[in-house]
Design an enzyme around this catalytic site. Sequence first.
Site, PDB file in Angstrom:
ATOM      1  N   LYS A  66      -1.575  -7.162  -1.145  1.00  0.00           N
ATOM      2  CA  LYS A  66      -1.115  -8.554  -1.310  1.00  0.00           C
ATOM      3  C   LYS A  66      -0.727  -9.192   0.008  1.00  0.00           C
ATOM      4  O   LYS A  66      -0.923 -10.388   0.209  1.00  0.00           O
ATOM      5  CB  LYS A  66       0.019  -8.618  -2.334  1.00  0.00           C
ATOM      6  CG  LYS A  66       1.347  -7.976  -1.982  1.00  0.00           C
ATOM      7  CD  LYS A  66       1.438  -6.468  -2.021  1.00  0.00           C
ATOM      8  CE  LYS A  66       1.144  -5.776  -3.292  1.00  0.00           C
ATOM      9  NZ  LYS A  66       2.173  -4.764  -3.677  1.00  0.00           N
ATOM     10  N   VAL A  88      -1.479   4.792  -4.974  1.00  0.00           N
ATOM     11  CA  VAL A  88      -2.532   4.058  -5.681  1.00  0.00           C
ATOM     12  C   VAL A  88      -3.898   4.743  -5.510  1.00  0.00           C
ATOM     13  O   VAL A  88      -4.620   4.970  -6.494  1.00  0.00           O
ATOM     14  CB  VAL A  88      -2.595   2.592  -5.187  1.00  0.00           C
ATOM     15  CG1 VAL A  88      -3.746   1.856  -5.867  1.00  0.00           C
ATOM     16  CG2 VAL A  88      -1.275   1.887  -5.452  1.00  0.00           C
ATOM     17  N   LYS A 140       2.906 -12.264  -3.474  1.00  0.00           N
ATOM     18  CA  LYS A 140       2.251 -12.408  -4.787  1.00  0.00           C
ATOM     19  C   LYS A 140       2.337 -13.846  -5.288  1.00  0.00           C
ATOM     20  O   LYS A 140       1.360 -14.382  -5.831  1.00  0.00           O
ATOM     21  CB  LYS A 140       2.894 -11.447  -5.784  1.00  0.00           C
ATOM     22  CG  LYS A 140       2.613  -9.982  -5.457  1.00  0.00           C
ATOM     23  CD  LYS A 140       3.551  -9.078  -6.216  1.00  0.00           C
ATOM     24  CE  LYS A 140       3.216  -7.618  -6.025  1.00  0.00           C
ATOM     25  NZ  LYS A 140       4.263  -6.735  -6.557  1.00  0.00           N
ATOM     26  N   GLU A 160       7.110  -0.324  -2.038  1.00  0.00           N
ATOM     27  CA  GLU A 160       6.188  -0.376  -0.904  1.00  0.00           C
ATOM     28  C   GLU A 160       6.527   0.758   0.072  1.00  0.00           C
ATOM     29  O   GLU A 160       7.621   1.324   0.040  1.00  0.00           O
ATOM     30  CB  GLU A 160       6.317  -1.725  -0.183  1.00  0.00           C
ATOM     31  CG  GLU A 160       5.893  -2.905  -1.031  1.00  0.00           C
ATOM     32  CD  GLU A 160       4.436  -2.799  -1.477  1.00  0.00           C
ATOM     33  OE1 GLU A 160       3.536  -2.831  -0.634  1.00  0.00           O
ATOM     34  OE2 GLU A 160       4.210  -2.682  -2.700  1.00  0.00           O
ATOM     35  N   ALA A 167     -10.572   7.936   3.079  1.00  0.00           N
ATOM     36  CA  ALA A 167      -9.973   8.058   4.413  1.00  0.00           C
ATOM     37  C   ALA A 167      -8.450   8.036   4.289  1.00  0.00           C
ATOM     38  O   ALA A 167      -7.900   7.247   3.522  1.00  0.00           O
ATOM     39  CB  ALA A 167     -10.436   6.914   5.307  1.00  0.00           C
ATOM     40  N   VAL A 188      -1.572  -8.446  -7.493  1.00  0.00           N
ATOM     41  CA  VAL A 188      -0.480  -9.141  -8.199  1.00  0.00           C
ATOM     42  C   VAL A 188      -0.349  -8.560  -9.602  1.00  0.00           C
ATOM     43  O   VAL A 188      -1.314  -8.557 -10.377  1.00  0.00           O
ATOM     44  CB  VAL A 188      -0.746 -10.664  -8.305  1.00  0.00           C
ATOM     45  CG1 VAL A 188       0.431 -11.355  -8.996  1.00  0.00           C
ATOM     46  CG2 VAL A 188      -1.003 -11.275  -6.945  1.00  0.00           C
TER      47      VAL A 188
HETATM   48  P1  NAP Z   1       1.045   4.671   0.055  1.00  0.00           P
HETATM   49  O1  NAP Z   1       1.423   5.617  -1.024  1.00  0.00           O
HETATM   50  O2  NAP Z   1       1.951   4.530   1.236  1.00  0.00           O
HETATM   51  O3  NAP Z   1      -0.428   5.084   0.549  1.00  0.00           O
HETATM   52  C1  NAP Z   1      -1.012   4.565   1.698  1.00  0.00           C
HETATM   53  C2  NAP Z   1      -2.221   5.412   2.041  1.00  0.00           C
HETATM   54  O4  NAP Z   1      -2.855   4.856   3.195  1.00  0.00           O
HETATM   55  C3  NAP Z   1      -1.900   6.869   2.366  1.00  0.00           C
HETATM   56  O5  NAP Z   1      -2.834   7.722   1.749  1.00  0.00           O
HETATM   57  C4  NAP Z   1      -2.056   6.940   3.889  1.00  0.00           C
HETATM   58  O6  NAP Z   1      -2.516   8.198   4.364  1.00  0.00           O
HETATM   59  C5  NAP Z   1      -3.133   5.921   4.101  1.00  0.00           C
HETATM   60  N1  NAP Z   1      -3.128   5.389   5.466  1.00  0.00           N
HETATM   61  C6  NAP Z   1      -2.105   4.817   6.135  1.00  0.00           C
HETATM   62  N2  NAP Z   1      -2.514   4.446   7.368  1.00  0.00           N
HETATM   63  C7  NAP Z   1      -3.806   4.784   7.465  1.00  0.00           C
HETATM   64  C8  NAP Z   1      -4.791   4.693   8.483  1.00  0.00           C
HETATM   65  N3  NAP Z   1      -4.486   4.162   9.664  1.00  0.00           N
HETATM   66  N4  NAP Z   1      -6.035   5.155   8.238  1.00  0.00           N
HETATM   67  C9  NAP Z   1      -6.340   5.719   7.042  1.00  0.00           C
HETATM   68  N5  NAP Z   1      -5.454   5.841   6.017  1.00  0.00           N
HETATM   69  C10 NAP Z   1      -4.206   5.379   6.245  1.00  0.00           C
HETATM   70  O7  NAP Z   1       0.869   3.201  -0.520  1.00  0.00           O
HETATM   71  P2  NAP Z   1       0.516   2.779  -2.028  1.00  0.00           P
HETATM   72  O8  NAP Z   1       1.771   2.669  -2.809  1.00  0.00           O
HETATM   73  O9  NAP Z   1      -0.595   3.601  -2.550  1.00  0.00           O
HETATM   74  O10 NAP Z   1       0.044   1.258  -1.789  1.00  0.00           O
HETATM   75  C11 NAP Z   1      -1.201   0.970  -1.212  1.00  0.00           C
HETATM   76  C12 NAP Z   1      -1.485  -0.528  -1.342  1.00  0.00           C
HETATM   77  O11 NAP Z   1      -1.450  -0.891  -2.724  1.00  0.00           O
HETATM   78  C13 NAP Z   1      -0.460  -1.437  -0.654  1.00  0.00           C
HETATM   79  O12 NAP Z   1      -1.133  -2.585  -0.207  1.00  0.00           O
HETATM   80  C14 NAP Z   1       0.491  -1.808  -1.785  1.00  0.00           C
HETATM   81  O13 NAP Z   1       1.156  -3.027  -1.574  1.00  0.00           O
HETATM   82  C15 NAP Z   1      -0.507  -1.935  -2.923  1.00  0.00           C
HETATM   83  N6  NAP Z   1       0.059  -1.792  -4.255  1.00  0.00           N
HETATM   84  C16 NAP Z   1       0.873  -0.749  -4.536  1.00  0.00           C
HETATM   85  C17 NAP Z   1       1.367  -0.597  -5.828  1.00  0.00           C
HETATM   86  C18 NAP Z   1       2.277   0.527  -6.198  1.00  0.00           C
HETATM   87  O14 NAP Z   1       2.818   0.486  -7.308  1.00  0.00           O
HETATM   88  N7  NAP Z   1       2.478   1.532  -5.343  1.00  0.00           N
HETATM   89  C19 NAP Z   1       0.999  -1.518  -6.825  1.00  0.00           C
HETATM   90  C20 NAP Z   1       0.150  -2.580  -6.501  1.00  0.00           C
HETATM   91  C21 NAP Z   1      -0.312  -2.714  -5.205  1.00  0.00           C
HETATM   92  P3  NAP Z   1      -1.615   9.524   4.224  1.00  0.00           P
HETATM   93  O15 NAP Z   1      -1.530   9.794   2.752  1.00  0.00           O
HETATM   94  O16 NAP Z   1      -2.368  10.567   4.954  1.00  0.00           O
HETATM   95  O17 NAP Z   1      -0.283   9.193   4.825  1.00  0.00           O
HETATM   96  N1  HSE Z   2       6.090  -2.538  -4.578  1.00  0.00           N
HETATM   97  C1  HSE Z   2       5.417  -3.333  -5.554  1.00  0.00           C
HETATM   98  C2  HSE Z   2       6.355  -3.665  -6.676  1.00  0.00           C
HETATM   99  C3  HSE Z   2       4.208  -2.609  -6.060  1.00  0.00           C
HETATM  100  O1  HSE Z   2       7.412  -3.014  -6.781  1.00  0.00           O
HETATM  101  O2  HSE Z   2       6.068  -4.560  -7.462  1.00  0.00           O
HETATM  102  C4  HSE Z   2       3.345  -3.458  -6.972  1.00  0.00           C
HETATM  103  O3  HSE Z   2       2.711  -4.469  -6.268  1.00  0.00           O
END
Ligand code: NAP
Ligand code: HSE
Length: 320
Positions: A105, A16, A203, A188, A45, A132
């Site tokens: 969420k 994201v 959600k 996730e 960060a 959500v």
């Molecule tokens: P992700 O790909 O796992 O990215 C997480 C990021 O956080 C990575 O860049 C990681 O760093 C960084 N991080 C982890 N621990 C940290 C720390 N202690 N200090 C600083 N940075 C840290 O996750 P994502 O899919 O982008 O999701 C992020 C959020 O958005 C979650 O809450 C998720 O539920 C929400 N979300 C995701 C989606 C989706 O479709 N993916 C949709 C809606 C909402 P590194 O890159 O260096 O490991």
């Molecule tokens: N892991 C979540 C999903 C990302 O599959 O819906 C969106 O919140």
Amino acid sequence: MSAKPLGVGLLGLGTVGSAVARAFAERSRRIDAAAGRPVKLVSAAVRDPHKPREAGDVPVTADPHAVLDDPEVAIVVEVIGGTDPARDLVFAAFDGGKHVVTANKELVAKEWNAVHEAARIARRELRFEAAVAAAVPVIAGMRGLGAVRPRILRGLLNGTTTYICSRMETGRSFDEALAEAIAAGYAEADPTNDVDGHDAAYKLAILVSILEGRHFHPDNVRRTSLRGVSASEMTNAAARGARIRYLAVADFGERATKARVGPEEVPAGSLEGQATGPTNVITLEADLAARLVWSGPGAGGDATASAILGDVIAIARRSS
Ligand code: NAP
Ligand code: HSE
């Protein structure tokens, strides 16, 4: 247009966060025009600053407090996920006088009262449209329904499980379909959250909290895992003109709201039955408003970045 740029700091640069950073790199003129002032991505960060990423040229640090303490940063976008360290960082952001936009969420659903109170005390905005249904503006939609009495809220709130169900219908195994959803960036960081229903429960709890105007804790959502559903159950459902989908349902009874998430049969021709890939569908039945339906991409970097940037722009407009 105010000439002073409004600074944005990212906590997290994964699926994201990288999509948000790319959007800043590729469409800053559109963002500035919508905000009525320049909006600048200042820094991000991460956990591992040496990891290769497709995130434009945003400066990267391993110290989240360098972002939080930067006077140039007015809006902190938290896209780390989970509660630790995200919770403390969000509270630190409010303590430092920053607005917070989050896609988290789990944090919002579990800490509803605390995060809202922190924002109120800091006199800063807390926005979480991305938490959500990603690109689907369902939080804004629910907030516009303060006068209605909700009867039933139902739908598909987790893109990964819809993706898995729709791929299993085309012959993929559960494990193959989950691997595809992970590769596409829908799941996730720990996909247990998707397949065991925690994500959908968070959600659903957020939407119920908005509709009821008080915290509805996700522990009150009954969860059934998708893991037990076999390919033959999918085939048998299809033979009955049905499909299996991971449904989220809140029934707002006279006395208490009952909420559940889990695999259920739906008619093949229904909106839920027709949903494939990461599509989310949300249907609300309420007095005054009758039946309302929202649908669209509920997971993925770009779809989530759309909602986050919408929140950033809304804050920037008010800060002009
Ligand atoms: P992700 O790909 O796992 O990215 C997480 C990021 O956080 C990575 O860049 C990681 O760093 C960084 N991080 C982890 N621990 C940290 C720390 N202690 N200090 C600083 N940075 C840290 O996750 P994502 O899919 O982008 O999701 C992020 C959020 O958005 C979650 O809450 C998720 O539920 C929400 N979300 C995701 C989606 C989706 O479709 N993916 C949709 C809606 C909402 P590194 O890159 O260096 O490991
Ligand atoms: N892991 C979540 C999903 C990302 O599959 O819906 C969106 O919140």
